[in-house]
Scaffold this motif. Sequence first.
Motif, PDB file in Angstrom:
ATOM      1  N   CYS A   1     -10.508  -0.178   4.134  1.00  0.00           N
ATOM      2  CA  CYS A   1      -9.094  -0.246   3.761  1.00  0.00           C
ATOM      3  C   CYS A   1      -8.577   1.176   3.546  1.00  0.00           C
ATOM      4  O   CYS A   1      -9.271   1.991   2.944  1.00  0.00           O
ATOM      5  CB  CYS A   1      -8.965  -1.053   2.465  1.00  0.00           C
ATOM      6  N   LEU A   2      -7.363   1.446   4.037  1.00  0.00           N
ATOM      7  CA  LEU A   2      -6.791   2.788   3.855  1.00  0.00           C
ATOM      8  C   LEU A   2      -6.591   3.109   2.372  1.00  0.00           C
ATOM      9  O   LEU A   2      -6.533   4.276   2.006  1.00  0.00           O
ATOM     10  CB  LEU A   2      -5.463   2.907   4.613  1.00  0.00           C
TER      11      LEU A   2
ATOM     12  N   HIS B   1      -3.199  -8.116   0.424  1.00  0.00           N
ATOM     13  CA  HIS B   1      -2.485  -6.987  -0.186  1.00  0.00           C
ATOM     14  C   HIS B   1      -1.133  -7.432  -0.741  1.00  0.00           C
ATOM     15  O   HIS B   1      -0.736  -7.025  -1.831  1.00  0.00           O
ATOM     16  CB  HIS B   1      -2.237  -5.876   0.845  1.00  0.00           C
TER      17      HIS B   1
ATOM     18  N   GLN C   1       0.808  -1.225   0.000  1.00  0.00           N
ATOM     19  CA  GLN C   1       0.000   0.000   0.000  1.00  0.00           C
ATOM     20  C   GLN C   1       0.841   1.274   0.000  1.00  0.00           C
ATOM     21  O   GLN C   1       0.331   2.348  -0.301  1.00  0.00           O
ATOM     22  CB  GLN C   1      -0.933   0.015   1.226  1.00  0.00           C
TER      23      GLN C   1
ATOM     24  N   HIS D   1      -6.718  -9.896   5.491  1.00  0.00           N
ATOM     25  CA  HIS D   1      -6.874  -8.717   4.614  1.00  0.00           C
ATOM     26  C   HIS D   1      -5.493  -8.196   4.174  1.00  0.00           C
ATOM     27  O   HIS D   1      -5.274  -7.937   2.987  1.00  0.00           O
ATOM     28  CB  HIS D   1      -7.661  -7.638   5.388  1.00  0.00           C
ATOM     29  N   GLU D   2      -4.558  -8.072   5.147  1.00  0.00           N
ATOM     30  CA  GLU D   2      -3.235  -7.531   4.825  1.00  0.00           C
ATOM     31  C   GLU D   2      -2.430  -8.522   3.977  1.00  0.00           C
ATOM     32  O   GLU D   2      -1.678  -8.114   3.083  1.00  0.00           O
ATOM     33  CB  GLU D   2      -2.461  -7.174   6.097  1.00  0.00           C
TER      34      GLU D   2
HETATM   35 NI    NI Z   1      -6.310  -2.725   3.104  1.00  0.00          NI
END
Ligand code: NI
Length: 181
Positions: free
Chosen positions: A103-104, A149, A62, A145-146
């Motif tokens: 999510c950021l 990514h 990210q 979730h991470e």
């Molecule tokens: Ni995220």
Amino acid sequence: MPLWPILIMTSPSLLDILCYPDPRLHTVAQPVPVVDERIRGLIERMFATMYDAHGIGLAATQVDVHERVIVIDVSETRDQPLVLINPKIEWASPETRRGEEGCLSVPGIYDGVERSVSVRVTALDGEGQSRTIEAEGMLAVCIQHEMDHLMGKVFVEYLSPLKRNRIKHKLVKAHREALRA
Ligand code: NI
């Protein structure tokens, strides 16, 4: 002596968070070869960036660094940092649950995703030591979730193509307006 110059000098600089549908979010991260000062510096900046954005997790992907590094803090008190380097899911419960995720990299969007209720993960910590983490609830969801990514996957890809396109257009429009402002 005033305190502020010290605070400025010691706070790590923040990293820019990539925003969906940035294609760089779909890059598959590489394993970290060695946990050294470079990686520890990255971790420090990732934590600062995550806390500043009020997030509970951040993957290196990210912030446009394509190495298998994750920082997490799901505590209410924001004082239980967890580092996962080269994480591997050893076991995931067959029992799943649908929960609301955000999510950021997908600001302002929240939607339901089906995840395993608990997972067992092995990873290196910030000192390069191997650790096994048994997680359930929000931490288990956050880890899954991470880790997505790091594989180049954003949670909106679990949603229907119609929903995903709507989100894509909304964020592209918001980004354009922000640039104009
Ligand atoms: Ni995220």
